[in-house]
Motif scaffolding. Structure first.
Motif, PDB file in Angstrom:
ATOM      1  N   ILE A  22      -6.286   6.979   1.609  1.00  0.00           N
ATOM      2  CA  ILE A  22      -6.686   7.361   0.249  1.00  0.00           C
ATOM      3  C   ILE A  22      -5.493   7.921  -0.521  1.00  0.00           C
ATOM      4  CG2 ILE A  22      -8.075   8.992  -1.085  1.00  0.00           C
ATOM      5  CD1 ILE A  22     -10.248   8.696   1.086  1.00  0.00           C
ATOM      6  N   ILE A  23      -4.753   8.831   0.118  1.00  0.00           N
ATOM      7  CA  ILE A  23      -3.622   9.475  -0.565  1.00  0.00           C
ATOM      8  C   ILE A  23      -2.502   8.468  -0.834  1.00  0.00           C
ATOM      9  CG2 ILE A  23      -1.804  11.234  -0.357  1.00  0.00           C
ATOM     10  CD1 ILE A  23      -3.832  12.885   1.283  1.00  0.00           C
ATOM     11  N   TYR A  24      -2.163   7.645   0.169  1.00  0.00           N
ATOM     12  CA  TYR A  24      -1.064   6.694  -0.009  1.00  0.00           C
ATOM     13  C   TYR A  24      -1.418   5.631  -1.057  1.00  0.00           C
ATOM     14  CZ  TYR A  24       2.755   3.500   1.020  1.00  0.00           C
ATOM     15  OH  TYR A  24       3.859   2.691   0.905  1.00  0.00           O
ATOM     16  N   SER A  25      -2.661   5.134  -1.011  1.00  0.00           N
ATOM     17  CA  SER A  25      -3.085   4.138  -2.001  1.00  0.00           C
ATOM     18  C   SER A  25      -3.029   4.724  -3.411  1.00  0.00           C
ATOM     19  CB  SER A  25      -4.513   3.654  -1.694  1.00  0.00           C
ATOM     20  OG  SER A  25      -4.570   3.012  -0.446  1.00  0.00           O
ATOM     21  N   PHE A  26      -3.407   5.991  -3.521  1.00  0.00           N
ATOM     22  CA  PHE A  26      -3.375   6.648  -4.831  1.00  0.00           C
ATOM     23  C   PHE A  26      -1.941   6.792  -5.334  1.00  0.00           C
ATOM     24  CE2 PHE A  26      -3.369  10.624  -7.420  1.00  0.00           C
ATOM     25  CZ  PHE A  26      -4.146  10.143  -8.464  1.00  0.00           C
TER      26      PHE A  26
ATOM     27  N   TRP B  29      -0.743   3.491  -6.681  1.00  0.00           N
ATOM     28  CA  TRP B  29      -1.342   3.270  -7.999  1.00  0.00           C
ATOM     29  C   TRP B  29      -0.617   4.110  -9.051  1.00  0.00           C
ATOM     30  CZ3 TRP B  29      -6.287   5.929 -10.047  1.00  0.00           C
ATOM     31  CH2 TRP B  29      -6.684   5.341 -11.259  1.00  0.00           C
ATOM     32  N   LEU B  30      -0.228   5.346  -8.663  1.00  0.00           N
ATOM     33  CA  LEU B  30       0.488   6.226  -9.572  1.00  0.00           C
ATOM     34  C   LEU B  30       1.823   5.626 -10.022  1.00  0.00           C
ATOM     35  CD1 LEU B  30       0.033   9.918  -8.329  1.00  0.00           C
ATOM     36  CD2 LEU B  30      -0.657   8.947 -10.527  1.00  0.00           C
TER      37      LEU B  30
ATOM     38  N   GLY C 128       4.688   8.451   0.384  1.00  0.00           N
ATOM     39  CA  GLY C 128       4.031   8.205  -0.895  1.00  0.00           C
ATOM     40  C   GLY C 128       4.306   9.275  -1.932  1.00  0.00           C
ATOM     41  N   VAL C 129       4.159  10.531  -1.552  1.00  0.00           N
ATOM     42  CA  VAL C 129       4.319  11.640  -2.496  1.00  0.00           C
ATOM     43  C   VAL C 129       5.770  11.767  -2.958  1.00  0.00           C
ATOM     44  CG1 VAL C 129       4.176  14.145  -2.773  1.00  0.00           C
ATOM     45  CG2 VAL C 129       2.333  12.909  -1.612  1.00  0.00           C
ATOM     46  N   VAL C 130       6.705  11.744  -2.012  1.00  0.00           N
ATOM     47  CA  VAL C 130       8.126  11.897  -2.375  1.00  0.00           C
ATOM     48  C   VAL C 130       8.587  10.718  -3.230  1.00  0.00           C
ATOM     49  CG1 VAL C 130      10.488  12.092  -1.493  1.00  0.00           C
ATOM     50  CG2 VAL C 130       8.629  13.279  -0.322  1.00  0.00           C
ATOM     51  N   THR C 131       8.087   9.514  -2.921  1.00  0.00           N
ATOM     52  CA  THR C 131       8.451   8.336  -3.724  1.00  0.00           C
ATOM     53  C   THR C 131       8.017   8.500  -5.174  1.00  0.00           C
ATOM     54  OG1 THR C 131       8.309   6.839  -1.823  1.00  0.00           O
ATOM     55  CG2 THR C 131       8.139   5.850  -3.998  1.00  0.00           C
ATOM     56  N   VAL C 132       6.798   8.970  -5.391  1.00  0.00           N
ATOM     57  CA  VAL C 132       6.306   9.162  -6.756  1.00  0.00           C
ATOM     58  C   VAL C 132       7.180  10.168  -7.508  1.00  0.00           C
ATOM     59  CG1 VAL C 132       4.406  10.097  -8.146  1.00  0.00           C
ATOM     60  CG2 VAL C 132       3.914   8.533  -6.275  1.00  0.00           C
ATOM     61  N   ILE C 133       7.540  11.261  -6.833  1.00  0.00           N
ATOM     62  CA  ILE C 133       8.361  12.298  -7.476  1.00  0.00           C
ATOM     63  C   ILE C 133       9.746  11.751  -7.842  1.00  0.00           C
ATOM     64  CG2 ILE C 133       9.507  14.521  -7.129  1.00  0.00           C
ATOM     65  CD1 ILE C 133       7.117  15.276  -5.302  1.00  0.00           C
TER      66      ILE C 133
ATOM     67  N   TYR D  11     -10.630  -4.473  -8.359  1.00  0.00           N
ATOM     68  CA  TYR D  11      -9.776  -3.464  -7.727  1.00  0.00           C
ATOM     69  C   TYR D  11     -10.606  -2.393  -7.023  1.00  0.00           C
ATOM     70  CZ  TYR D  11      -6.137   0.020  -7.052  1.00  0.00           C
ATOM     71  OH  TYR D  11      -5.284   0.921  -6.479  1.00  0.00           O
ATOM     72  N   ILE D  12     -11.771  -2.051  -7.591  1.00  0.00           N
ATOM     73  CA  ILE D  12     -12.627  -1.027  -6.992  1.00  0.00           C
ATOM     74  C   ILE D  12     -13.190  -1.526  -5.665  1.00  0.00           C
ATOM     75  CG2 ILE D  12     -14.699   0.386  -7.325  1.00  0.00           C
ATOM     76  CD1 ILE D  12     -14.144   0.245 -10.343  1.00  0.00           C
ATOM     77  N   LEU D  13     -13.567  -2.819  -5.599  1.00  0.00           N
ATOM     78  CA  LEU D  13     -14.013  -3.413  -4.332  1.00  0.00           C
ATOM     79  C   LEU D  13     -12.881  -3.364  -3.308  1.00  0.00           C
ATOM     80  CD1 LEU D  13     -16.152  -5.163  -2.733  1.00  0.00           C
ATOM     81  CD2 LEU D  13     -14.918  -7.149  -3.600  1.00  0.00           C
TER      82      LEU D  13
END
Length: 426
Positions: free
Chosen positions: A19-23, A26-27, A148-153, A248-250
């Motif tokens: 869930i976190i990585y997919s989000f 998307w970010l 995921g988090v560090v990449t977004v930052i 995308y929701i599916l």
């Protein structure tokens, strides 16, 4: 050696990580849209579209083969060596595609950089496969969240300060490489050495075994995108926008299902290898039940709150397609259990059937789209998605039924021969 975690704990870790990585992924698109231009979004999306099928083909789902290799037919060093060779091949193929198609300079650079970013990601994937085999999904989840988090930052900061998508992707490559070297490698070393082997005889045997999975990955990626391609062809980009937004929701639900089924793969493989068919079937039917419940809840929630949900997530104009949303989510009744059923087939290591199954699903999707989209519009595409999902579930069930029948016959023959030998001896 660290102890294994329970299936429930592993599923919880994997679900949270997915869930976190997919989000965060998307970010990245949201960041590009907010800080960049629509052209940048298109270039990044094109880079993903060009590289994904090549990566899926060359990766050959080696991690899944490693996780389900209960016999230990190949050492981890063989899997690692084969993956290193395959990622180098994927980069050469991406370069070849860019040169042959002849994209403009900046777009070509972006596609190549996204291909380079896949190199550390693919190596992390096979390293984490060793942790997956030892049922330590917590470390895998931490790796995904960290990356995921560090990449977004880093990506956001570079794009904001330089307004250069190329520089932002280079930042992404640096983050993924550092995660590979300073986290993944260090954790996996706790379970033994990570020295690759390039024994060509073993590499050839492994490629021969897993290449059908690469073909399946390629066809599966194609099957996922086919309705979108044909909606755009028959109906245009505006209708495609509505359809893809709902689809995308599916697919987000599919990622949740995938997170739940990953920890079960090595357990199913071990049960099958031990000949514990009763335990294998019990676990598989439990997983199928989970898939069916997720599909039913998704459909019910969509039916009751679909219009409101589309208004909140997107805009009121999307709420006009709430009926289409329900139709698309109906396919989850088939596709979510089918994902778990696919686990069962792969746990038996009958890989050769996979490309034929994937080809059948692609053919079903193509026929469904061509027949129904011209008549029913975007609803025709939803019908094609439902049809393809149903065929996927049915075909996997029939293949697994045949495998179990052969296994049962083989066991009965073995017992019959053993009894005959005992009679002769005594």
């Amino acid at each position: 050696m660290l102890k294994k975690l329970s299936l429930k704990t592993n599923m919880t870790w994997t679900l949270a990580g997915t869930i976190i990585y997919s989000f965060t992924q998307w970010l990245l698109l949201i960041v590009i849209a907010k800080l960049g231009t629509p052209e940048m979004v298109g270039q990044y999306a094109l880079g993903l579209a060009v590289t994904a099928p090549i990566i899926m083909l060359t990766e050959m789902r080696l991690r899944l083969s490693l996780v389900t290799d209960a016999k230990g037919s190949f050492g981890f060093n063989h899997y690692l060596g084969t993956r290193i060779l395959s990622v180098l091949l994927s980069l050469l193929l991406i370069l070849a595609v860019v040169l042959i198609i002849g994209y403009e300079y900046q777009t070509s650079i972006i596609i190549i950089l996204i291909g380079i970013a896949k190199l550390p990601e693919s190596l992390s994937d096979i390293l984490l496969g060793k942790l997956h085999k030892y049922e330590r999904m917590d470390y895998i989840t931490i790796s995904s969240i960290l990356k995921g988090v560090v990449t977004v930052i880093v990506f956001s900061w570079i794009l904001f300060t330089t307004n250069s998508l190329i520089m932002a992707i280079i930042g992404q490559i640096v983050v993924w490489t550092m995660t590979l070297v300073f986290y993944d490698c260090l954790i996996v070393k706790r379970y033994g050495t990570i020295k690759p082997s390039f024994n060509m005889m073993k590499v050839k045997q492994l490629v021969k075994l897993t290449f059908p999975l690469g073909i399946m990955g390629l066809l599966t990626t194609l099957n996922t995108n086919l309705p979108s391609y044909l909606v755009e062809y028959f109906l245009g980009k505006e209708e495609l926008g509505y359809f893809v937004a709902l689809l995308y929701i599916l697919l987000a639900g599919s990622r949740v299902v995938n997170a739940l089924r990953q920890p079960a793969a090595p357990i199913l493989a071990s049960l099958y290898e031990e000949g514990n068919i009763k335990g294998f079937n019990k676990l598989l039917y439990t997983l199928l039940g989970i898939g069916a419940i997720i599909g039913a809840l998704g459909l019910l929630f969509t039916y009751i709150f679909g219009e409101l949900l589309l208004t909140i997530i997107y805009t009121p104009s999307y709420a006009m397609y709430s009926g289409l949303f329900v139709a698309i989510m109906f396919s989850g009744l088939f596709s979510y259990p089918a994902a778990f059923l696919g686990n069962g087939v792969l746990a038996t290591r009958h890989f050769k059937s996979q490309p034929y199954l994937a080809a059948l699903w692609v053919l079903t999707s193509v026929i469904g789209c061509i027949l129904f989209i011209p008549i029913y519009g975007v609803y025709g595409a939803a019908i094609a998605v439902i049809l393809s999902s149903f065929v996927k579930l049915l075909s996997l069930y029939l293949v697994l039924l045949r495998i179990m029948k052969k296994e049962r016959k083989s066991t009965e023959d073995y017992e019959e021969n053993s009894n005959l030998i005992k009679e002769v001896m005594y």
